[in-house]
Design an enzyme around this catalytic site. Sequence first.
Site, PDB file in Angstrom:
ATOM      1  N   LEU A   9       0.831  -1.197   0.000  1.00  0.00           N
ATOM      2  CA  LEU A   9       0.000   0.000   0.000  1.00  0.00           C
ATOM      3  C   LEU A   9       0.866   1.248   0.000  1.00  0.00           C
ATOM      4  O   LEU A   9       0.664   2.165  -0.812  1.00  0.00           O
ATOM      5  CB  LEU A   9      -0.924   0.006   1.225  1.00  0.00           C
ATOM      6  CG  LEU A   9      -1.611   1.336   1.559  1.00  0.00           C
ATOM      7  CD1 LEU A   9      -2.521   1.789   0.419  1.00  0.00           C
ATOM      8  CD2 LEU A   9      -2.399   1.215   2.865  1.00  0.00           C
ATOM      9  N   TYR A  10       1.840   1.302   0.885  1.00  0.00           N
ATOM     10  CA  TYR A  10       2.667   2.506   0.987  1.00  0.00           C
ATOM     11  C   TYR A  10       3.477   2.731  -0.284  1.00  0.00           C
ATOM     12  O   TYR A  10       3.622   3.866  -0.750  1.00  0.00           O
ATOM     13  CB  TYR A  10       3.586   2.398   2.207  1.00  0.00           C
ATOM     14  CG  TYR A  10       2.837   2.260   3.515  1.00  0.00           C
ATOM     15  CD1 TYR A  10       1.668   2.988   3.761  1.00  0.00           C
ATOM     16  CD2 TYR A  10       3.266   1.380   4.496  1.00  0.00           C
ATOM     17  CE1 TYR A  10       0.967   2.848   4.939  1.00  0.00           C
ATOM     18  CE2 TYR A  10       2.572   1.239   5.695  1.00  0.00           C
ATOM     19  CZ  TYR A  10       1.420   1.973   5.903  1.00  0.00           C
ATOM     20  OH  TYR A  10       0.731   1.835   7.086  1.00  0.00           O
TER      21      TYR A  10
END
Length: 200
Positions: A159-160
Site C-alpha cells: 500500500l505505501y
Amino acid sequence: MRDPKLREIDERAFLRRLSPMLDVYAAAMEPPNEQLPGRHTIMERHSSYPGFRAFVVERRGALPVMPAPVQGFAYGFHGARGQWWHDVVYQALSDREGPEHADSWLDDAFEVAELHVHPQAQGRGLGRSLLNALCDGRPERTVVLSTLDRTPDTPARNLYRSVGLVDLLAEFEFPGGGPRYAVMGGRLPLAPYPAPSSSE
C-alpha cells in the site's frame, strides 16, 4: 446494517475512542497484552502533538458477530525534534547517509504514527482510504512512517509503495528491542494510485 463510514475526528473524539481503537490495534498487530497500557499512554500523548490529525472508520448498527464499531483508524502529526520516534529515526538516517539526508526527510515531515484496520475488515480498501484522507492537504513536504518488516511484500508495504513511499531503513530495530521495522518515506502530496515505477 450500514456501510463503514470514514470521518475525521478531533482530539476529544479521538480520546473518547482510545479503547476501541486499541482493540483494533491489538487485533491487527497482536502485541503482548502487557504492552497495551503503554500504547494507550503513547496514543494519548500523541493527541497533543502539533498538527495532530485523525480519521476513523466506523460501522454503526453492526451485529455482535461483526467487528467492533471502530473498524479502522489512522492518525499522525508534525514530526519535530524532541519526539522519540523522530529523534531515533533522525539519528539512524544521519548515521547511515549523513545529516543532510536525515534533514531532507525529517525537517518538515508529517509522521503517520498509527494506521490499522481490523483483520475482519481488511481487503476492502479501508487502509488506502485512511492513508489518503490523513495525508490530503497536509502542509508538510514529506510523509514518514514505520511498518513491520516481516517480508518485503506485506499488504501494508505494498500500500505505501503504491502511493510513492520508499524504504529509508529496512530491518530496523528501535531501542528497547521488539520486532524489526521498515521506515518508509515519501513526498507530499502522495502519488496517485498506482505510483509510477522508477523506470517511467
